[in-house]
Design a protein around this motif. Structure first.
Motif, PDB file in Angstrom:
ATOM      1  N   SER A  95       0.957  -1.174  -0.010  1.00  0.00           N
ATOM      2  CA  SER A  95       0.087   0.003  -0.099  1.00  0.00           C
ATOM      3  C   SER A  95       0.849   1.181   0.050  1.00  0.00           C
ATOM      4  CB  SER A  95      -0.889  -0.034   1.185  1.00  0.00           C
ATOM      5  OG  SER A  95      -0.070   0.209   2.537  1.00  0.00           O
ATOM      6  N   VAL A  96       0.143   2.310  -0.484  1.00  0.00           N
ATOM      7  CA  VAL A  96       1.056   3.575  -0.396  1.00  0.00           C
ATOM      8  C   VAL A  96      -0.075   4.479   0.219  1.00  0.00           C
ATOM      9  CG1 VAL A  96       1.798   5.346  -2.078  1.00  0.00           C
ATOM     10  CG2 VAL A  96       2.323   2.925  -2.717  1.00  0.00           C
ATOM     11  N   GLN A  97       0.655   5.712   1.106  1.00  0.00           N
ATOM     12  CA  GLN A  97      -0.377   6.836   1.331  1.00  0.00           C
ATOM     13  C   GLN A  97       0.234   7.913   0.607  1.00  0.00           C
ATOM     14  OE1 GLN A  97      -0.833   7.728   5.670  1.00  0.00           O
ATOM     15  NE2 GLN A  97       0.243   9.619   5.188  1.00  0.00           N
ATOM     16  N   HIS A  98      -0.731   8.411  -0.186  1.00  0.00           N
ATOM     17  CA  HIS A  98      -0.325   9.775  -1.180  1.00  0.00           C
ATOM     18  C   HIS A  98      -0.474  10.977  -0.307  1.00  0.00           C
ATOM     19  CE1 HIS A  98       0.126   7.617  -4.930  1.00  0.00           C
ATOM     20  NE2 HIS A  98      -1.005   7.005  -4.603  1.00  0.00           N
ATOM     21  N   GLY A 107     -18.659  19.740   0.733  1.00  0.00           N
ATOM     22  CA  GLY A 107     -19.222  20.856  -0.130  1.00  0.00           C
ATOM     23  C   GLY A 107     -18.334  22.041  -0.356  1.00  0.00           C
ATOM     24  N   GLU A 108     -17.555  22.332   0.345  1.00  0.00           N
ATOM     25  CA  GLU A 108     -16.717  23.518   0.711  1.00  0.00           C
ATOM     26  C   GLU A 108     -15.090  23.403   0.323  1.00  0.00           C
ATOM     27  OE1 GLU A 108     -17.796  26.328   3.644  1.00  0.00           O
ATOM     28  OE2 GLU A 108     -19.925  25.677   3.706  1.00  0.00           O
ATOM     29  N   MET A 109     -14.433  22.383   1.053  1.00  0.00           N
ATOM     30  CA  MET A 109     -13.152  22.275   1.368  1.00  0.00           C
ATOM     31  C   MET A 109     -12.525  21.019   1.788  1.00  0.00           C
ATOM     32  SD  MET A 109     -10.215  25.154   2.381  1.00  0.00           S
ATOM     33  CE  MET A 109      -9.982  24.734   4.383  1.00  0.00           C
ATOM     34  N   MET A 110     -11.625  20.553   1.014  1.00  0.00           N
ATOM     35  CA  MET A 110     -10.663  19.320   1.476  1.00  0.00           C
ATOM     36  C   MET A 110      -9.480  19.693   1.370  1.00  0.00           C
ATOM     37  SD  MET A 110     -10.494  15.572  -0.188  1.00  0.00           S
ATOM     38  CE  MET A 110     -12.217  15.078  -0.056  1.00  0.00           C
ATOM     39  N   ARG A 111      -8.889  19.632   2.617  1.00  0.00           N
ATOM     40  CA  ARG A 111      -7.212  19.619   2.566  1.00  0.00           C
ATOM     41  C   ARG A 111      -6.469  18.553   3.004  1.00  0.00           C
ATOM     42  NH1 ARG A 111      -6.571  24.808   5.526  1.00  0.00           N
ATOM     43  NH2 ARG A 111      -6.391  25.737   3.506  1.00  0.00           N
ATOM     44  N   LEU A 112      -5.432  18.419   2.156  1.00  0.00           N
ATOM     45  CA  LEU A 112      -4.726  16.970   2.370  1.00  0.00           C
ATOM     46  C   LEU A 112      -3.141  17.387   2.543  1.00  0.00           C
ATOM     47  CD1 LEU A 112      -6.439  16.860  -0.488  1.00  0.00           C
ATOM     48  CD2 LEU A 112      -6.037  14.362  -0.036  1.00  0.00           C
ATOM     49  N   SER A 113      -2.661  16.600   3.331  1.00  0.00           N
ATOM     50  CA  SER A 113      -1.289  16.960   3.642  1.00  0.00           C
ATOM     51  C   SER A 113      -0.358  15.692   2.881  1.00  0.00           C
ATOM     52  CB  SER A 113      -0.929  16.964   5.082  1.00  0.00           C
ATOM     53  OG  SER A 113       0.535  17.000   5.151  1.00  0.00           O
ATOM     54  N   GLY A 114       0.402  15.852   2.080  1.00  0.00           N
ATOM     55  CA  GLY A 114       1.179  14.678   1.391  1.00  0.00           C
ATOM     56  C   GLY A 114       2.333  15.287   0.264  1.00  0.00           C
ATOM     57  N   ALA A 115       3.282  14.560   0.435  1.00  0.00           N
ATOM     58  CA  ALA A 115       4.296  14.788  -0.725  1.00  0.00           C
ATOM     59  C   ALA A 115       3.855  13.935  -1.771  1.00  0.00           C
ATOM     60  CB  ALA A 115       6.051  14.950  -0.209  1.00  0.00           C
ATOM     61  N   GLY A 126       3.990  18.723   1.570  1.00  0.00           N
ATOM     62  CA  GLY A 126       3.170  19.051   0.518  1.00  0.00           C
ATOM     63  C   GLY A 126       1.783  19.212   1.208  1.00  0.00           C
ATOM     64  N   THR A 127       1.155  20.445   0.817  1.00  0.00           N
ATOM     65  CA  THR A 127      -0.224  20.918   1.424  1.00  0.00           C
ATOM     66  C   THR A 127      -1.393  20.942   0.209  1.00  0.00           C
ATOM     67  OG1 THR A 127       0.518  21.726   3.470  1.00  0.00           O
ATOM     68  CG2 THR A 127      -1.823  22.032   2.849  1.00  0.00           C
ATOM     69  N   LEU A 128      -2.045  20.256  -0.188  1.00  0.00           N
ATOM     70  CA  LEU A 128      -3.092  20.139  -1.319  1.00  0.00           C
ATOM     71  C   LEU A 128      -4.421  20.758  -0.795  1.00  0.00           C
ATOM     72  CD1 LEU A 128      -4.017  20.072  -4.399  1.00  0.00           C
ATOM     73  CD2 LEU A 128      -4.428  17.544  -3.957  1.00  0.00           C
ATOM     74  N   TYR A 145      -1.536  23.718  -4.522  1.00  0.00           N
ATOM     75  CA  TYR A 145      -0.635  22.888  -3.874  1.00  0.00           C
ATOM     76  C   TYR A 145       0.381  23.622  -3.312  1.00  0.00           C
ATOM     77  CZ  TYR A 145       1.920  18.335  -3.104  1.00  0.00           C
ATOM     78  OH  TYR A 145       2.672  17.149  -2.598  1.00  0.00           O
ATOM     79  N   VAL A 146       1.057  23.423  -2.181  1.00  0.00           N
ATOM     80  CA  VAL A 146       1.996  24.324  -1.464  1.00  0.00           C
ATOM     81  C   VAL A 146       3.122  23.222  -1.156  1.00  0.00           C
ATOM     82  CG1 VAL A 146       2.938  25.849   0.038  1.00  0.00           C
ATOM     83  CG2 VAL A 146       0.460  26.125  -0.833  1.00  0.00           C
ATOM     84  N   VAL A 147       4.381  23.388  -1.684  1.00  0.00           N
ATOM     85  CA  VAL A 147       5.484  22.302  -1.035  1.00  0.00           C
ATOM     86  C   VAL A 147       6.601  23.250  -0.544  1.00  0.00           C
ATOM     87  CG1 VAL A 147       7.062  20.852  -1.996  1.00  0.00           C
ATOM     88  CG2 VAL A 147       4.697  20.790  -2.820  1.00  0.00           C
ATOM     89  N   GLY A 148       7.096  22.691   0.496  1.00  0.00           N
ATOM     90  CA  GLY A 148       8.123  23.464   1.104  1.00  0.00           C
ATOM     91  C   GLY A 148       9.008  22.487   2.050  1.00  0.00           C
ATOM     92  N   GLY A 149      10.251  22.605   2.155  1.00  0.00           N
ATOM     93  CA  GLY A 149      11.291  21.896   2.720  1.00  0.00           C
ATOM     94  C   GLY A 149      12.552  21.573   2.002  1.00  0.00           C
TER      95      GLY A 149
END
Length: 239
Positions: A95-98, A107-115, A126-128, A145-149
């Motif tokens: 399995s892979v966690q994306h 109906g408004e917003m979903m935010r995910l943390s993942g590289a 990474g924050t999508l 999608y914001v990526v930093g590090g």
């Protein structure tokens, strides 16, 4: 895992062919970058949310580790996983966690943390953020999608490659919802009514331009979460 279907291999290859001129990278520095894409669809925010919860219907199999979109699943509650099953090839199921859900408001917003892709092997965050806003004709959708590090890739190379991948997912989502609607900006009508049109709407909103066409600075309190409001200032043109 076949190289042709590897998310990592395809994204890495994209660094060689992605054109910065066509990029929707809206910000970058030595330590990170931000890409953004938008689209308008005829679906309701409720239907957009339902589709987001089933990535197997819209996330490209070409950007998977298994080569089969049917292996994706998403638990759309905080702490839930956007994951992928790796079928048993003789040594057990993998399995892979994306990404992991860190904010979910139906109906408004979903935010995910993942590289995503090869970024998973780097010391980056990474924050999508996926925003949905109701419009007179359906819904406006925005990906940021914001990526930093620290990463071993050059930002100037990887940012447009990641942008290209996110653009494909926006097109896939819009197409799964019936196709993107053309969005008029200024005096230029949108001519492309296919799913590819989702890419064109990803340019930073020009609604702050003055009479001479020069862009005015955005207010200090207008963050990325507020930016989706720009999508509904110009309604899609009807036939």
């Amino acid at each position: 895992m076949h190289v042709k279907s590897s998310f990592g291999a395809l994204l890495f290859a994209a660094t060689c062919i992605a054109s910065p001129a066509a990029s929707k990278v809206i910000d970058q520095s030595d330590i990170g970058f931000t890409v953004a894409h938008t689209a308008q669809v005829a679906a309701t925010p409720e239907d957009v949310w339902k589709m987001l919860r089933t990535p197997d219907k819209w996330w490209s199999k070409e950007h998977s580790w298994s080569g089969d979109a049917a292996n994706f699943w998403l638990d759309s509650q905080a702490g839930g996983c956007f994951c992928e099953k790796l079928p048993d090839e003789g040594q057990g199921v993998g399995s892979v966690q994306h990404a992991r859900i860190i904010f979910a408001k139906p109906g408004e917003m979903m935010r995910l943390s993942g590289a995503f892709g090869p970024l998973q092997g780097e010391a980056v965050t990474g924050t999508l953020t996926i925003q949905i806003k109701k419009t007179a004709t359906g819904s406006a959708i925005r990906f940021d999608y914001v990526v930093g590090g620290y990463m071993r890739f050059k930002v100037a190379d990887i940012a447009p490659a990641v942008d290209k991948v996110l653009a494909e997912q926006m097109v896939g989502l819009a197409n799964a919802l019936g196709g993107s609607l053309p969005v008029a900006r200024g005096d230029k009508p949108a001519e492309d009514k296919s799913g590819e049109g989702a890419d064109e709407t990803a340019k930073p909103a020009d609604s702050n331009a003055d009479a001479d066409g020069a862009a005015e600075p955005e207010p200090a309190d207008s963050g990325l979460d507020a930016a989706v409001a720009d999508l509904v200032k110009d309604e899609p043109k009807r036939d």
